[in-house]
Scaffold this motif. Structure first.
Motif, PDB file in Angstrom:
ATOM      1  N   GLU A  30       9.561  -8.710 -36.605  1.00 54.60           N
ATOM      2  CA  GLU A  30      10.283  -7.633 -36.026  1.00 54.60           C
ATOM      3  C   GLU A  30      11.145  -6.758 -37.032  1.00 54.60           C
ATOM      4  OE1 GLU A  30      12.700  -5.597 -33.636  1.00 54.60           O
ATOM      5  OE2 GLU A  30      10.913  -7.071 -33.132  1.00 54.60           O
ATOM      6  N   ARG A  31      11.296  -7.526 -38.482  1.00 51.99           N
ATOM      7  CA  ARG A  31      11.712  -6.490 -39.412  1.00 51.99           C
ATOM      8  C   ARG A  31      10.624  -5.699 -39.789  1.00 51.99           C
ATOM      9  NH1 ARG A  31      12.770 -10.883 -43.821  1.00 51.99           N
ATOM     10  NH2 ARG A  31      13.228  -9.020 -45.289  1.00 51.99           N
ATOM     11  N   VAL A  32       9.170  -5.972 -39.842  1.00 52.77           N
ATOM     12  CA  VAL A  32       8.291  -4.936 -40.086  1.00 52.77           C
ATOM     13  C   VAL A  32       8.405  -3.832 -39.126  1.00 52.77           C
ATOM     14  CG1 VAL A  32       5.611  -4.735 -40.093  1.00 52.77           C
ATOM     15  CG2 VAL A  32       6.781  -6.700 -41.309  1.00 52.77           C
ATOM     16  N   ARG A  33       8.360  -4.366 -37.633  1.00 56.57           N
ATOM     17  CA  ARG A  33       8.401  -3.304 -36.802  1.00 56.57           C
ATOM     18  C   ARG A  33       9.420  -2.448 -36.937  1.00 56.57           C
ATOM     19  NH1 ARG A  33       6.102  -4.182 -32.074  1.00 56.57           N
ATOM     20  NH2 ARG A  33       6.155  -6.077 -32.430  1.00 56.57           N
ATOM     21  N   GLN A  34      10.872  -2.730 -37.212  1.00 52.07           N
ATOM     22  CA  GLN A  34      11.908  -2.098 -37.303  1.00 52.07           C
ATOM     23  C   GLN A  34      11.674  -0.863 -38.567  1.00 52.07           C
ATOM     24  OE1 GLN A  34      15.478  -4.468 -37.606  1.00 52.07           O
ATOM     25  NE2 GLN A  34      15.206  -5.140 -35.625  1.00 52.07           N
ATOM     26  N   LEU A  35      11.192  -1.587 -39.696  1.00 50.66           N
ATOM     27  CA  LEU A  35      10.829  -0.722 -40.942  1.00 50.66           C
ATOM     28  C   LEU A  35       9.782   0.513 -40.604  1.00 50.66           C
ATOM     29  CD1 LEU A  35      11.404  -0.280 -43.785  1.00 50.66           C
ATOM     30  CD2 LEU A  35       9.631  -1.832 -44.290  1.00 50.66           C
ATOM     31  N   ALA A  36       8.771   0.137 -39.824  1.00 58.43           N
ATOM     32  CA  ALA A  36       7.871   1.083 -39.562  1.00 58.43           C
ATOM     33  C   ALA A  36       8.366   2.046 -38.503  1.00 58.43           C
ATOM     34  CB  ALA A  36       6.600   0.407 -39.042  1.00 58.43           C
ATOM     35  N   ALA A  51       5.997   4.052 -31.020  1.00 51.66           N
ATOM     36  CA  ALA A  51       5.642   2.667 -30.673  1.00 51.66           C
ATOM     37  C   ALA A  51       4.859   2.088 -31.842  1.00 51.66           C
ATOM     38  CB  ALA A  51       4.831   2.745 -29.474  1.00 51.66           C
ATOM     39  N   VAL A  52       5.244   0.871 -32.386  1.00 46.55           N
ATOM     40  CA  VAL A  52       4.522   0.387 -33.455  1.00 46.55           C
ATOM     41  C   VAL A  52       3.900  -1.039 -32.790  1.00 46.55           C
ATOM     42  CG1 VAL A  52       4.847  -0.784 -35.512  1.00 46.55           C
ATOM     43  CG2 VAL A  52       6.607   1.183 -34.821  1.00 46.55           C
ATOM     44  N   PRO A  74       4.878   1.147 -48.823  1.00 44.61           N
ATOM     45  CA  PRO A  74       4.108   1.223 -50.062  1.00 44.61           C
ATOM     46  C   PRO A  74       4.198   2.611 -50.388  1.00 44.61           C
ATOM     47  CG  PRO A  74       2.804   0.014 -48.522  1.00 44.61           C
ATOM     48  CD  PRO A  74       3.925   0.283 -47.944  1.00 44.61           C
ATOM     49  N   PRO A  75       4.328   3.195 -51.716  1.00 46.20           N
ATOM     50  CA  PRO A  75       4.724   4.508 -52.232  1.00 46.20           C
ATOM     51  C   PRO A  75       3.124   5.230 -51.768  1.00 46.20           C
ATOM     52  CG  PRO A  75       5.133   2.967 -54.011  1.00 46.20           C
ATOM     53  CD  PRO A  75       4.412   2.157 -52.949  1.00 46.20           C
ATOM     54  N   GLY A  76       3.600   6.449 -51.380  1.00 44.69           N
ATOM     55  CA  GLY A  76       2.388   7.440 -50.797  1.00 44.69           C
ATOM     56  C   GLY A  76       1.657   7.054 -49.587  1.00 44.69           C
ATOM     57  N   VAL A  77       2.279   6.018 -49.026  1.00 43.62           N
ATOM     58  CA  VAL A  77       1.403   5.793 -47.630  1.00 43.62           C
ATOM     59  C   VAL A  77       2.180   6.290 -46.337  1.00 43.62           C
ATOM     60  CG1 VAL A  77       0.904   3.790 -46.344  1.00 43.62           C
ATOM     61  CG2 VAL A  77       0.566   3.429 -48.632  1.00 43.62           C
ATOM     62  N   ALA A  78       1.256   7.029 -45.769  1.00 43.45           N
ATOM     63  CA  ALA A  78       1.952   7.762 -44.371  1.00 43.45           C
ATOM     64  C   ALA A  78       2.366   6.919 -43.519  1.00 43.45           C
ATOM     65  CB  ALA A  78       1.027   8.876 -44.012  1.00 43.45           C
ATOM     66  N   VAL A  79       3.424   6.903 -42.733  1.00 44.67           N
ATOM     67  CA  VAL A  79       3.420   5.697 -41.942  1.00 44.67           C
ATOM     68  C   VAL A  79       2.877   6.108 -40.524  1.00 44.67           C
ATOM     69  CG1 VAL A  79       5.584   4.609 -40.831  1.00 44.67           C
ATOM     70  CG2 VAL A  79       5.849   5.714 -42.932  1.00 44.67           C
ATOM     71  N   TRP A  80       2.615   7.216 -40.155  1.00 43.46           N
ATOM     72  CA  TRP A  80       2.107   7.495 -38.743  1.00 43.46           C
ATOM     73  C   TRP A  80       0.678   7.213 -38.586  1.00 43.46           C
ATOM     74  CZ3 TRP A  80       3.656  12.907 -36.304  1.00 43.46           C
ATOM     75  CH2 TRP A  80       5.121  13.034 -36.181  1.00 43.46           C
ATOM     76  N   GLY A  81       0.208   6.846 -37.382  1.00 48.08           N
ATOM     77  CA  GLY A  81      -1.121   6.132 -37.116  1.00 48.08           C
ATOM     78  C   GLY A  81      -1.514   4.790 -37.824  1.00 48.08           C
ATOM     79  N   ARG A 103       0.115  -0.047 -36.632  1.00 52.33           N
ATOM     80  CA  ARG A 103      -0.502   1.209 -35.862  1.00 52.33           C
ATOM     81  C   ARG A 103       0.871   1.753 -35.565  1.00 52.33           C
ATOM     82  NH1 ARG A 103      -1.720   3.018 -31.002  1.00 52.33           N
ATOM     83  NH2 ARG A 103      -3.192   4.882 -31.035  1.00 52.33           N
ATOM     84  N   VAL A 104       1.170   3.001 -35.862  1.00 52.96           N
ATOM     85  CA  VAL A 104       2.293   3.855 -35.403  1.00 52.96           C
ATOM     86  C   VAL A 104       1.894   4.871 -34.406  1.00 52.96           C
ATOM     87  CG1 VAL A 104       4.344   5.013 -35.947  1.00 52.96           C
ATOM     88  CG2 VAL A 104       3.415   3.126 -37.503  1.00 52.96           C
ATOM     89  N   ALA A 105       2.268   4.853 -33.378  1.00 52.24           N
ATOM     90  CA  ALA A 105       2.161   6.019 -32.315  1.00 52.24           C
ATOM     91  C   ALA A 105       3.362   6.628 -32.081  1.00 52.24           C
ATOM     92  CB  ALA A 105       1.611   5.285 -31.033  1.00 52.24           C
ATOM     93  N   VAL A 106       3.255   8.059 -32.117  1.00 51.59           N
ATOM     94  CA  VAL A 106       4.360   8.957 -31.864  1.00 51.59           C
ATOM     95  C   VAL A 106       4.182   9.695 -30.553  1.00 51.59           C
ATOM     96  CG1 VAL A 106       6.080  10.649 -32.803  1.00 51.59           C
ATOM     97  CG2 VAL A 106       5.078   8.955 -34.643  1.00 51.59           C
ATOM     98  N   PHE A 107       4.762   9.502 -29.576  1.00 55.10           N
ATOM     99  CA  PHE A 107       4.548  10.270 -28.285  1.00 55.10           C
ATOM    100  C   PHE A 107       5.404  11.425 -28.022  1.00 55.10           C
ATOM    101  CE2 PHE A 107       2.964   5.963 -27.809  1.00 55.10           C
ATOM    102  CZ  PHE A 107       1.441   6.116 -27.074  1.00 55.10           C
TER     103      PHE A 107
END
Length: 232
Positions: A30-36, A51-52, A74-81, A103-107
């Motif tokens: 859940e902490r990972v989900r909230q961070l992402a 949605a994560v 992680p530095p330089g890592v894009a959060v989307w997708g 996997r991060v979806a942005v609707f």
């Protein structure tokens, strides 16, 4: 027989312990989900939904027990997708550092093609529609206003219901070499404008050199119809 049974029980216990080392606690997930989700929302357009989906650690990992695991970006890592969230042990017998796939979806509601469109077509209102899609599924800026795309030319084919993204459009030429352009010098809290002569074609988003009446030559970015912006 008893020795064989004890041996098999021992193997089962070792296997269970090894599996447990790669199984994450629900609270940590859940902490990972909230961070992402928080990282994705920081750059998501207004009105979108995030949605994560949390993946699993590599089953080949054998991590030492840890009393405190800290999720981080992680530095330089894009959060989307398709992305990854770091996990590091900060209180354990061995300090380890791994990454967890997410996997991060942005609707969001954006402009899509109303039907299949070939490369080279000049876009019209009838060829465009609005739809809710995962804008993080592919790279490239999307559009929320169909009016911004009318008259633009496709650089590649676009499928039906596919989002019209910036990389699919041909770059516009804002002016030709030799034309007089308005140059804006933009700095911290100020902007100064002056006229100059373009020394090359002004292609959308690309740098071009301009010459002022004094003979001074500077390089700026073509940002609009006969407009160049120089960052100071």
């Amino acid at each position: 027989m008893l020795r064989r049974t004890a041996f098999l029980i021992g193997l089962a216990l070792v296997g269970a312990q090894a599996c447990a080392q790669t199984v994450l606690e629900p609270a940590l997930i859940e902490r990972v989900r909230q961070l992402a989700e928080a990282a994705a929302r920081a750059t998501a357009p207004p009105g979108t939904r995030v949605a994560v989906e949390i993946g699993q650690l590599d089953s080949r990992l054998r991590l030492a027990p840890c009393a405190q695991i800290q999720p981080y970006l992680p530095p330089g890592v894009a959060v989307w997708g398709r992305s990854r969230i770091g996990l590091r042990c900060t209180a354990g017998t061995a300090r380890w550092n791994v990454t967890l796939p997410v996997r991060v979806a942005v609707f969001g509601r954006v402009v899509v093609a109303s039907g299949p469109l070939p490369a080279g077509v000049n876009l019209t209102q009838e060829q465009l529609a609005m739809a809710d899609i995962d804008i993080a599924a592919e790279p490239g800026a999307v559009f929320t206003d169909a009016g911004q795309l009318i008259g633009r030319t496709l650089a590649r084919p676009v499928g039906a219901a596919e989002a019209l993204r910036a990389p699919a459009l041909k770059s516009r030429q804002w002016f030709a070499a030799g034309e007089t352009v308005q140059v804006s010098a933009v700095g911290d809290g100020f902007a100064v404008s002056s006229e100059a002569q373009a020394m090359g074609a002004g292609i959308e988003g690309q740098d071009v050199r301009v010459r002022f009446e004094s003979g001074r030559v500077v390089s700026g970015r073509a940002v609009g119809e006969r407009r160049v912006e120089v960052a100071l």
